[in-house]
Design an enzyme around this catalytic site. Structure first.
Site, PDB file in Angstrom:
ATOM      1  N   ASP A  20    -139.648  18.396   7.015  1.00 36.23           N
ATOM      2  CA  ASP A  20    -140.545  18.805   8.278  1.00 36.23           C
ATOM      3  C   ASP A  20    -141.598  17.512   8.795  1.00 36.23           C
ATOM      4  OD1 ASP A  20    -140.846  21.281  10.257  1.00 36.23           O
ATOM      5  OD2 ASP A  20    -142.876  20.723   9.878  1.00 36.23           O
ATOM      6  N   TYR A  36    -149.220  17.952  16.366  1.00 35.61           N
ATOM      7  CA  TYR A  36    -148.307  18.231  17.560  1.00 35.61           C
ATOM      8  C   TYR A  36    -148.954  17.640  18.546  1.00 35.61           C
ATOM      9  CZ  TYR A  36    -145.879  21.418  14.353  1.00 35.61           C
ATOM     10  OH  TYR A  36    -145.279  21.745  13.184  1.00 35.61           O
ATOM     11  N   HIS A  95    -135.006  27.103   6.467  1.00 37.13           N
ATOM     12  CA  HIS A  95    -135.658  25.850   6.868  1.00 37.13           C
ATOM     13  C   HIS A  95    -136.496  25.220   5.675  1.00 37.13           C
ATOM     14  CE1 HIS A  95    -138.089  22.965   9.339  1.00 37.13           C
ATOM     15  NE2 HIS A  95    -139.074  23.691   8.958  1.00 37.13           N
TER      16      HIS A  95
END
Length: 287
Positions: free
Chosen positions: A95, A202, A263
């Site tokens: 990730d 982000y 995930h």
């Protein structure tokens, strides 16, 4: 398990260390911190010295003052390797950690014996991430850029537990993968600065992701470091079909599906994850 505080690149980093042997640096994603790697570390400690840092903004590491993206995290991790006395290491990431490994490999390929990835963002995903049927999967990336996000998520312990737990459960194929550590993850994100610190990635990555979604991402030099990627079969965030352009980014690539997981392969099937990691780093040439 040994817990260190290491100063590097102007910040203090918390690092969990275990095992003996060739060094591996384990880089977590969001919403995670070093603890996500504990099951894999327990299985690899007889073969490798394992370093699992909290990235800046996460866990017990220092917090950024504003947006903090993959390039900045990569500089942190290379400086952390210096501070730990690691001339070379293998790197394992997932990730956000996988996003960090790419600029690390471009900046200092000689420092990295090999790269082992679980599911992550790379330029070849392109506009697919923003296709209409995918929008429900990426809403949180916009939410995290809002000033109110940390206050809302951290308003109460129950709110934080519900929010963090939503992603740990909904993105997993084995829905109980984090049940035993959900309270520890909640407590971690309630520490001062951690909700905003995790969101800093982000905010920093937004412009680049928009370019990627428009098909306008700049062409970067391919990565020649030996690379192994095991992509989850049932990842709702990053479908396996999105691996089709990995060869454009990684020239020395071993790619295979990781079956029966979502995930979080390293938490959902740590036995196989550890075997795959160990097998790859046994094959690479260490300097």
């Amino acid at each position: 398990m040994e817990h260190l505080t290491v100063r590097a690149n102007g910040a203090a980093f918390h690092v969990a260390r275990a095992g003996t042997g060739k060094p591996l640096l384990l880089l977590h994603g969001w919403p995670e911190f070093w603890l996500t790697w504990e099951p894999v570390m327990a299985r690899l400690a007889d073969r490798h010295t394992l370093y699992a840092p909290d990235l800046r903004g996460f866990g017990d590491s220092g917090k950024p003052d504003g947006p903090y993206g993959p390039d900045q995290h990569a500089a942190d991790m290379l400086a952390l390797m210096d501070a730990l006395g690691l001339a070379q290491a293998g790197v394992v990431g997932h990730d956000v950690g996988g996003a960090v490994m790419q600029p690390m490999a471009r900046a200092a390929p000689e420092r990295l014996a090999g790269l082992f990835f679980f599911d992550f963002v790379y330029p070849g995903i392109g506009p697919r991430m923003a296709e209409p049927e995918r929008l429900n999967n990426i809403w949180y990336q916009s939410f995290h850029q809002m000033e109110m996000a940390p206050s809302l998520v951290g308003a109460t312990r129950d709110a934080c537990r519900t929010y963090i737990g939503h992603f740990l459960k909904s993105w997993a194929y084995h829905k109980d993968a984090f049940d035993d550590v959900l309270d520890a993850f909640t407590d971690n994100f309630l520490k001062p600065g951690n909700l905003a610190g995790g969101s800093a990635h982000y905010r920093a990555s937004h412009a680049g992701r928009i370019r990627m979604m428009k098909g306008e991402a700049p062409r970067l030099a391919p990565i020649d470091v030996p690379t192994c990627i095991r992509w989850a079969e049932h990842d709702p965030l990053f479908p396996y079909a999105w691996t089709d352009r990995l060869g454009e980014t990684f020239t020395n690539l071993d790619l295979a599906v990781f079956p029966d997981v979502g995930h979080f392969p390293h938490r959902e099937d740590p036995d196989r994850a550890a075997r795959e990691i160990a097998a790859f780093f046994k094959r690479v040439d260490w300097s």
